[in-house]
Design a protein around this motif. Structure first.
Motif, PDB file in Angstrom:
ATOM      1  N   ILE A 115       0.844  -1.190   0.000  1.00 32.32           N
ATOM      2  CA  ILE A 115       0.000   0.000   0.000  1.00 32.32           C
ATOM      3  C   ILE A 115       0.883   1.244   0.000  1.00 32.32           C
ATOM      4  CG2 ILE A 115      -1.837  -1.222   1.209  1.00 32.32           C
ATOM      5  CD1 ILE A 115      -1.088   0.257   3.743  1.00 32.32           C
ATOM      6  N   GLU A 116       0.337   2.340  -0.453  1.00 34.08           N
ATOM      7  CA  GLU A 116       1.103   3.588  -0.539  1.00 34.08           C
ATOM      8  C   GLU A 116       1.515   4.059   0.855  1.00 34.08           C
ATOM      9  OE1 GLU A 116      -0.787   6.633  -2.853  1.00 34.08           O
ATOM     10  OE2 GLU A 116      -1.823   5.171  -4.096  1.00 34.08           O
TER      11      GLU A 116
ATOM     12  N   ASN B 102      -8.517  -5.048  -0.362  1.00 37.28           N
ATOM     13  CA  ASN B 102      -8.973  -4.096  -1.378  1.00 37.28           C
ATOM     14  C   ASN B 102      -9.178  -2.704  -0.789  1.00 37.28           C
ATOM     15  OD1 ASN B 102      -8.926  -5.978  -3.459  1.00 37.28           O
ATOM     16  ND2 ASN B 102     -11.019  -6.669  -3.061  1.00 37.28           N
ATOM     17  N   HIS B 103      -9.725  -2.632   0.419  1.00 34.66           N
ATOM     18  CA  HIS B 103      -9.914  -1.325   1.064  1.00 34.66           C
ATOM     19  C   HIS B 103      -8.569  -0.626   1.265  1.00 34.66           C
ATOM     20  CE1 HIS B 103     -14.120  -1.809   1.498  1.00 34.66           C
ATOM     21  NE2 HIS B 103     -14.125  -2.599   2.559  1.00 34.66           N
TER      22      HIS B 103
ATOM     23  N   LEU C 132      -5.635  -1.201  -0.305  1.00 30.70           N
ATOM     24  CA  LEU C 132      -4.979  -0.867  -1.574  1.00 30.70           C
ATOM     25  C   LEU C 132      -5.595   0.365  -2.222  1.00 30.70           C
ATOM     26  CD1 LEU C 132      -4.434  -4.420  -3.140  1.00 30.70           C
ATOM     27  CD2 LEU C 132      -2.705  -2.910  -2.143  1.00 30.70           C
ATOM     28  N   ARG C 133      -6.858   0.600  -1.972  1.00 28.29           N
ATOM     29  CA  ARG C 133      -7.548   1.745  -2.563  1.00 28.29           C
ATOM     30  C   ARG C 133      -7.641   2.938  -1.609  1.00 28.29           C
ATOM     31  NH1 ARG C 133      -8.964  -2.718  -4.983  1.00 28.29           N
ATOM     32  NH2 ARG C 133      -9.696  -2.750  -7.149  1.00 28.29           N
TER      33      ARG C 133
ATOM     34  N   ARG D 242      -9.225   3.196   1.215  1.00 29.05           N
ATOM     35  CA  ARG D 242     -10.539   3.377   1.847  1.00 29.05           C
ATOM     36  C   ARG D 242     -10.444   2.975   3.319  1.00 29.05           C
ATOM     37  NH1 ARG D 242     -12.874   0.598  -3.263  1.00 29.05           N
ATOM     38  NH2 ARG D 242     -12.802  -1.265  -1.943  1.00 29.05           N
TER      39      ARG D 242
END
Length: 259
Positions: free
Chosen positions: A108-109, A161-162, A164-165, A167
């Motif tokens: 993740i960023e 997914n949360h 990585l995006r 959220r």
């Protein structure tokens, strides 16, 4: 030797004499739910091997720590604590039917990782407990809780997914859903004190959370947007809070001098 983790780590590595061992920690030694026993075991293996024969792979340290705690000492536990202690950063850990373990780094960023650290609070419940009773009950209940466990497993990809995006608030709400399922695994996972603390935190602005480890006490992990955290602290009566961050390097020797 009375300290079973030190004793078995010495046996595993062939260490026989000539050392003095001191352990220091920022948390109580037992019953916190933060994997302290596995951290100690991995660290002991790391330093004993380095002292005698040289550094070993992280995979070997994690695997042998599992052998000590699960196979030799018969602790009713999984392998997640040992692998989390040995490896760095955020990972999805998969425990395979053939007893192997695979790790998928969660890339993740940095800004998301920093925000996640900021929004997670680690609150001490004031209660320590022996996890073995709770874990034994959970183990006995497995065949009756398969649907719950399947639902919890499915949350892994959703949480991934949360993150990585970016959220994060959705990730916090997912923690809440996971806690609602976890508390059904065994009756001792939660208690009135934990339930009261968690409900107060939710009403003050937290979006979700869970008790760490087996449950029954130890530390309560809360996801709460930073601007609401003071309100949560006030509502809980300024509880003991543990500063924390995501470990970037995993197990390591921080000082090594040969004479």
């Amino acid at each position: 030797m009375q300290h079973e983790l030190v004793r078995e780590a010495m046996r595993k590595t062939g260490m026989k004499k000539g050392v003095e061992i001191t352990t220091l920690a920022d948390i109580p030694a037992k019953g916190t739910g933060l994997g302290s026993s596995s951290s100690v075991t991995v660290g002991l293996l790391n330093v004993f091997y380095l002292y005698q024969t040289g550094p070993q792979t992280i995979e070997r340290l994690a695997k042998e720590a599992c052998q000590i705690e699960i196979d030799i000492l018969k602790k009713p536990m999984g392998k997640q604590d040992q692998y989390a202690a040995a490896f760095a950063n955020l990972n999805i850990i998969r425990f395979n039917p053939d007893e192997t373990v695979t790790l998928e780094p969660l890339l993740i960023e940095d800004r998301v990782k920093d925000a996640l650290e900021t929004n997670l609070m680690l609150i001490y419940t004031g209660v320590t407990r022996e996890s073995s009773d709770i874990l034994s009950q959970q183990k006995d209940n497995i065949r009756h809780r398969l649907s719950i466990l399947d639902e919890m497993k499915a949350m892994v990809d959703e949480g991934k997914n949360h993150l990585l995006r970016g959220r994060l608030d959705e990730f916090g709400k997912l923690l809440h859903r996971g806690w609602e399922l976890k508390r059904k695994l065994a009756e001792k996972v939660t208690n009135p004190q934990i339930e009261k603390m968690y409900q107060i935190a939710l009403e003050a602005g937290a979006l979700g959370g869970k008790i760490c480890g087996a449950g029954g006490g130890g530390f309560l992990l809360l996801y709460c947007p930073f601007f609401r955290q003071d309100k949560v602290r006030d509502a809980l009566g300024s509880p003991r809070e543990l500063p924390w961050h995501i470990e970037r390097q995993g197990t390591k020797v921080i000082f090594n001098v040969r004479r």
